[in-house]
Enzyme design. Structure first.
Site, short mmCIF file in Angstrom:
data_model
loop_
_atom_site.label_atom_id
_atom_site.label_comp_id
_atom_site.label_asym_id
_atom_site.label_seq_id
_atom_site.Cartn_x
_atom_site.Cartn_y
_atom_site.Cartn_z
N PRO A 1 41.17 46.11 41.11
CA PRO A 1 40.59 46.33 39.78
C PRO A 1 39.23 47.03 39.88
CG PRO A 1 41.54 44.14 39.92
CD PRO A 1 41.59 44.70 41.31
N TYR A 2 38.44 46.69 40.89
CA TYR A 2 37.15 47.36 41.08
C TYR A 2 37.36 48.87 41.24
CZ TYR A 2 33.16 49.17 43.77
OH TYR A 2 32.12 49.94 44.23
#
Ligand code: NAD
Ligand code: UGA
Length: 323
Positions: free
Chosen positions: A148-149
């Site tokens: 997700p980062y």
């Protein structure tokens, strides 16, 4: 007057960049919300060497709450380092924090920049936009983040493209590859490994330790920012690797020699979102920016170990993270 705005000026890379700009005669406005995944006292310590510098102004504020149009007045270069970093911590319910810091905050900054005559915006992107790499990877590879980062950092790059194409915002993205050196964040591998070896506590290795990273010394990442501000082509993306691609197992061997102490190893499962390898092809940054990594891994690790030892000796506070 040479004037710059540094977002995330209290962080690992932002504080080192601020020092470099002040040393080159810039007037620097630094903004930092002192948020994120590690202790505020460390961020204040990062700024100790320049907080009272006559050409430095600190704005302790979240990007989205600050008056960016005012802060951009007279500014020539913007260096956008502020973000919530950390690959492994970006899963779970906390992703909304990544969206807030890494996407919404940056979009607000670009909105303000589009109204101002800034010469260049340099965006701190990340190798994590690529996902897995099985060989030297250049900027033409289609990004496919696996955390997700990484998705949040890639969204930042897309914002750069939109504001460049529609409003002519002169923004350049630098994809840093795992940065290390003095002030490295306490959640990152080398910081943890040095502390564990020093204290005789186990190093937790995620996976078999045969993963590789193209580790980049912080002064090289900072230099890439200065070069990108001067020479980066607006709308372009550049890989910034350190040329020190190595396995974690070999790094631990180097640290054992530097600290003259054996490491205790504890293997844990590979973490979701972690690429097995990163490997930067930096030909474009070399040709267009004149970028070349200059610090060897051995020297860089020694610098980091010395710096961390001083910090631990000062015993000022808790180095734990919320990760
Ligand atoms: P860091 O956490 O040490 O520094 C980031 C700083 O930004 C922190 O001091 C934080 O308080 C501040 N900040 C975050 N959100 C903010 C907001 N909304 N408003 C104001 N301030 C805010 O992280 P770092 O390791 O120095 O990373 C700097 C940049 O480089 C980040 O954009 C990160 O994604 C990118 N990057 C880092 C690495 C690395 O290896 N360290 C690699 C690739 C990319
Ligand atoms: C780093 C930064 O933290 C990200 O913000 C950045 O975007 C990314 O680099 C990048 O290059 O784009 P990472 O490569 O995970 O992410 O950096 P480290 O935290 O130093 O981890 C390096 C390796 O060590 C990873 O494989 C990780 O799984 C491993 N590791 C880390 C451990 O085995 N044990 C630990 O305690 C910490």
């Amino acid at each position: 007057m040479k004037s710059a705005l540094v977002t995330g000026c209290a962080g690992f890379i932002g504080s080192t960049l601020t020092e470099a700009l002040l040393a080159r005669g810039y007037h620097v406005t630094g903004i930092d919300g002192l948020t994120g995944n590690y202790a505020t006292w460390i961020k204040r310590k990062n700024m100790e060497s320049f907080i009272r510098h006559p050409h430095f102004r600190f704005v302790p504020c979240d990007l989205q709450l600050s008056n960016l149009n005012d802060l951009l007045r007279g500014v020539r270069y913007v260096f956008h380092q502020a973000a919530l970093p950390g690959v492994r911590s970006s899963w779970g319910k906390d992703f909304s924090r990544y969206v807030h810091h890494n996407i919404s905050g940056f979009q607000q900054l670009l909105e303000a920049v589009k109204e101002s005559p800034v010469e260049k915006v340099v965006y701190a992107s990340s190798s994590s936009v690529y996902g897995n790499m099985n060989g030297p990877t250049d900027e033409s590879r289609l990004p496919a983040p696996i955390s997700p980062y990484g998705v949040s950092k890639l969204a930042g790059e897309h914002l750069c493209r939109l504001y460049h194409d529609n409003y002519g915002v002169p923004v350049v993205s630098l994809r840093y590859f795992t940065v290390y050196g003095p002030r490295q964040r306490p959640d990152m591998a080398f910081h943890r490994f040095i502390r564990s070896i020093r204290d005789g506590t186990p190093i937790h290795i995620y996976g078999d330790g045969e993963q590789t990273r193209d580790f980049t010394y912080v002064a090289d990442a900072v230099n890439a920012n200065l070069l990108a501000a001067e020479k980066g082509r607006p709308g372009e993306v550049y890989n910034i690797g350190g040329g020190s691609r190595i396995t974690l197992n070999r790094v631990i061997g180097l640290l054992e020699s530097i600290l003259d102490k054996k490491a205790v190893l504890f293997h844990e499962r590979k973490q979701p979102g972690d690429p097995k390898h990163t490997w930067a092809e930096i030909g474009k940054a070399k040709a267009e920016l004149g970028y070349a990594p200059s610090v060897s891994l051995w020297k860089g690790l020694k610098e980091q170990a010395v710096h961390l030892e001083k910090m631990l000796e000062s015993g000022e506070g808790d180095l734990s993270t919320s990760l």
